[in-house]
Enzyme design. Structure first.
Site, PDB file in Angstrom:
ATOM      1  N   CYS A 113      13.724 -12.750   3.170  1.00 41.46           N
ATOM      2  CA  CYS A 113      13.327 -13.600   2.034  1.00 41.46           C
ATOM      3  C   CYS A 113      14.547 -14.230   1.355  1.00 41.46           C
ATOM      4  O   CYS A 113      14.411 -15.184   0.601  1.00 41.46           O
ATOM      5  CB  CYS A 113      12.447 -12.839   1.049  1.00 41.46           C
ATOM      6  SG  CYS A 113      13.042 -11.222   0.637  1.00 41.46           S
TER       7      CYS A 113
ATOM      8  N   ASP B 273      14.949  -7.174 -11.889  1.00 50.40           N
ATOM      9  CA  ASP B 273      15.057  -6.905 -10.453  1.00 50.40           C
ATOM     10  C   ASP B 273      15.084  -8.185  -9.630  1.00 50.40           C
ATOM     11  O   ASP B 273      15.838  -8.305  -8.684  1.00 50.40           O
ATOM     12  CB  ASP B 273      13.925  -5.969  -9.985  1.00 50.40           C
ATOM     13  CG  ASP B 273      12.568  -6.446 -10.424  1.00 50.40           C
ATOM     14  OD1 ASP B 273      12.064  -7.401  -9.825  1.00 50.40           O
ATOM     15  OD2 ASP B 273      12.026  -5.883 -11.380  1.00 50.40           O
TER      16      ASP B 273
ATOM     17  N   CYS C   7       0.814  -1.207   0.000  1.00 51.80           N
ATOM     18  CA  CYS C   7       0.000   0.000   0.000  1.00 51.80           C
ATOM     19  C   CYS C   7       0.847   1.256   0.000  1.00 51.80           C
ATOM     20  O   CYS C   7       2.034   1.215   0.237  1.00 51.80           O
ATOM     21  CB  CYS C   7      -0.880   0.046   1.240  1.00 51.80           C
ATOM     22  SG  CYS C   7      -2.057  -1.288   1.332  1.00 51.80           S
TER      23      CYS C   7
ATOM     24  N   GLY D 218       0.149   0.432  -5.038  1.00 53.11           N
ATOM     25  CA  GLY D 218      -1.127  -0.265  -4.876  1.00 53.11           C
ATOM     26  C   GLY D 218      -2.131   0.230  -5.887  1.00 53.11           C
ATOM     27  O   GLY D 218      -2.316   1.442  -6.027  1.00 53.11           O
TER      28      GLY D 218
ATOM     29  N   TYR E 215      13.182  -2.674  -5.849  1.00 61.73           N
ATOM     30  CA  TYR E 215      12.035  -2.748  -6.742  1.00 61.73           C
ATOM     31  C   TYR E 215      10.861  -1.857  -6.372  1.00 61.73           C
ATOM     32  O   TYR E 215      10.285  -1.189  -7.227  1.00 61.73           O
ATOM     33  CB  TYR E 215      11.592  -4.225  -6.786  1.00 61.73           C
ATOM     34  CG  TYR E 215      10.294  -4.515  -7.469  1.00 61.73           C
ATOM     35  CD1 TYR E 215      10.189  -4.463  -8.862  1.00 61.73           C
ATOM     36  CD2 TYR E 215       9.163  -4.867  -6.733  1.00 61.73           C
ATOM     37  CE1 TYR E 215       8.980  -4.737  -9.488  1.00 61.73           C
ATOM     38  CE2 TYR E 215       7.961  -5.154  -7.357  1.00 61.73           C
ATOM     39  CZ  TYR E 215       7.875  -5.084  -8.734  1.00 61.73           C
ATOM     40  OH  TYR E 215       6.700  -5.351  -9.345  1.00 61.73           O
TER      41      TYR E 215
ATOM     42  N   ASN F  34       0.143   0.852   5.685  1.00 55.34           N
ATOM     43  CA  ASN F  34       1.003   0.108   4.762  1.00 55.34           C
ATOM     44  C   ASN F  34       1.786  -0.911   5.583  1.00 55.34           C
ATOM     45  O   ASN F  34       2.535  -0.510   6.486  1.00 55.34           O
ATOM     46  CB  ASN F  34       1.958   1.079   4.059  1.00 55.34           C
ATOM     47  CG  ASN F  34       3.007   0.373   3.205  1.00 55.34           C
ATOM     48  OD1 ASN F  34       4.057   0.944   2.930  1.00 55.34           O
ATOM     49  ND2 ASN F  34       2.742  -0.825   2.781  1.00 55.34           N
ATOM     50  N   GLY F  35       1.605  -2.188   5.277  1.00 57.33           N
ATOM     51  CA  GLY F  35       2.352  -3.211   6.002  1.00 57.33           C
ATOM     52  C   GLY F  35       1.489  -4.426   6.267  1.00 57.33           C
ATOM     53  O   GLY F  35       0.473  -4.640   5.617  1.00 57.33           O
TER      54      GLY F  35
HETATM   55  S1  SF4 Z   1      11.043 -10.621   3.835  1.00 57.37           S
HETATM   56 FE1  SF4 Z   1      11.916  -9.683   1.974  1.00 57.37          FE
HETATM   57  S2  SF4 Z   1      10.193  -8.622   0.958  1.00 57.37           S
HETATM   58 FE2  SF4 Z   1       9.580  -9.045   3.101  1.00 57.37          FE
HETATM   59  S3  SF4 Z   1      10.121  -7.233   4.271  1.00 57.37           S
HETATM   60 FE3  SF4 Z   1      11.863  -8.614   4.437  1.00 57.37          FE
HETATM   61  S4  SF4 Z   1      13.206  -8.039   2.706  1.00 57.37           S
HETATM   62 FE4  SF4 Z   1      11.192  -7.144   2.325  1.00 57.37          FE
END
Ligand code: SF4
Length: 473
Positions: free
Chosen positions: A439, A349, A5, A32, A245, A106-107
């Protein structure tokens, strides 16, 4: 991959606050595209105008003319928690009379379900299926009297990512979670103040950028000026994907403009994965700057071999099957005159599920490319995000399932190189320990194992569950 968002807040007694909020939301459309909304107040309960669609589809002169007052907050939504439907649009208003607050978020709140049950047991009634309404009800449920203390109370109970704009009938707030996962900045405009997800929104409405709202900070803006309250901050965890990104290249976060950071990612890829080639292309628009960086560092000429339809956005018109079968052709058109017989370095990206990249590579080959060497600004994504990024479950992430040579073969590239974590940090040029990189690493800044197991069980075929060591509870 989608961000969740955009949020905006404007306190400007001598300005058309709804119009300023509209243009700030317009600048943040990339965060968004499902719905957009603005709330204003004239010293009474906040009034909201919000609908499904892009900012330019939702508002017109008539709707803006009814949004009057000295304070406004706005929101663009991409749903991560709570389905995409008119009932879940934001801003959300909760509370009664002069205690009513409007909120935009946002979140993603990791412990939202637990808090939802607790608040429901106390008699709070929910109109939406969003975690934003959980935040709002948690704030008004606080036994504290002052609103800053109520927000503090909620911050102590909430786990996860939240950058908020919030308003009462005389006060605007900008609030950022103690981890600082999502960005939030403060600007000044003729006798007033603006809070926004990204600094590009300030630029577009002629506001001066003042500073970031810090992790764990509550900024209160009213007739008595700007006041700041800080909560205790542990480890900072700004989402590194803002740099790769999500955010616009003309935004600055933590003082670092994104365009040169992305150029440096491309240069880093050229250092880590050099290759003999005839031309370099960045996948437009998110990898354009990285393509430039690879070209400058490697000395291989930059070319535009893929033209993007920049007006492909969310639309209420569903494509028929024939158009759906064209896949990325709706979005990109290759230029055979540029690509025919060429060895191409294609910079992008990230690769998430690995569904789009093979289609783009096929497009290039059909247009005559002799070789396609894929270079990716993000390290391999092996773990899902629990902080508001609609990525995928772990079993859908191609880098969690395949080795790099296997991914290369799957996407149909001649070679594949992912930027290393050290290379990424060097490009961003900020301390490593301020970022979330969960991630890539699986190291989350807060405990989320139970959530992970639940999500995996909900979405993973039973046959795959044992491969991840997930047991039924
Ligand atoms: S897990 Fe990856 S996409 Fe999610 S907040 Fe952390 S760095 Fe960002």
């Amino acid at each position: 991959m989608h961000e969740s968002c955009a949020v905006v807040g404007v306190y400007a007694p001598n300005e058309d606050v709804a119009r300023l909020t509209f243009f700030a939301l317009f600048a943040l459309q990339h965060r968004g595209q499902e719905s957009s909304g603005i709330a204003t107040t004239e010293g009474k309960r906040p009034q909201v105008y919000a609908k499904m669609g892009l900012v330019s589809q939702v508002f017109n002169e008539d709707s803006l003319s009814h949004l009057t007052g000295e304070i406004a907050i706005g929101h663009n939504r991409y749903s991560t928690r709570g389905s995409s439907q008119i009932g879940n649009v934001q801003p959300i208003v909760v509370g009664k009379g002069s205690n009513a607050i409007a909120i935009a978020h946002n979140g993603n709140i990791v412990n939202a379900e637990y808090l939802y049950e607790e608040l429901s047991d106390q008699g709070y009634v929910f109109r939406t299926s969003t975690d934003t309404e959980v935040i709002a009800n948690l704030i008004i449920s606080s036994p504290e009297k002052d609103l800053v203390d109520k927000i503090r109370y909620a911050m102590h109970r909430l786990q996860g990512a939240y950058s908020l704009t919030l308003m009462t009938n005389y006060r605007l707030f900008g609030v950022r979670d103690p981890l600082g996962v999502r960005p939030l900045c403060l600007g000044a405009i003729d006798g007033g103040w603006v809070v926004a997800s990204e600094s590009c929104a300030l630029d577009h409405i002629g506001a001066n950028s003042i500073r970031e709202i810090e992790p764990g900070e509550i900024v209160s803006i009213s007739a008595s000026g700007v006041e700041s309250y800080r909560e205790e901050v542990g480890k900072r965890s700004l989402c590194i994907f803002e740099y790769i990104y999500f955010a616009r290249p003309d935004s600055a976060i933590n003082g670092r403009l994104l365009y040169p950071a992305r150029q440096a990612m491309g240069a880093g890829l050229a250092e880590e994965y050099p290759v003999d080639a005839d031309l370099v292309m960045g996948v437009p628009d998110s990898a354009t700057a990285a393509g430039v960086g690879y070209s400058v560092k490697s000395g291989i000429p930059l070319a535009e071999g893929l033209i993007k339809n920049r007006y492909v956005g969310r639309t209420f018109i569903e494509p028929d099957q024939r158009i759906r079968d064209l896949g990325v052709k709706l979005k990109f058109n290759p230029l055979p005159q540029v690509l025919d017989g060429k060895r191409v370095v294609l910079v992008d990206d990230s690769i998430v599920r690995g569904t789009t990249t093979p289609q783009v590579i096929r497009l290039l080959r059909r247009a005559g490319a002799k070789e396609v060497h894929m270079r990716i600004c993000a390290p391999p994504i092996r773990y899902p995000c629990f902080f508001g990024v609609d990525m995928a479950t772990r079993w859908e992430l191609i880098a969690a399932q395949k080795t790099t040579p296997e991914v290369r073969d799957f996407i149909g590239a001649d070679s594949l190189g992912y930027l290393s974590i050290d290379g990424l940090i060097k490009a961003v040029a900020l301390p490593k320990d301020i970022f979330c990189m969960a991630c890539f690493t699986g190291v989350y800044p807060i405990p989320i194992q139970i959530e992970m197991d639940k999500l995996a069980l909900e979405t993973m075929p039973t046959a795959q569950q044992s491969a991840f060591g997930i047991k039924q509870r």
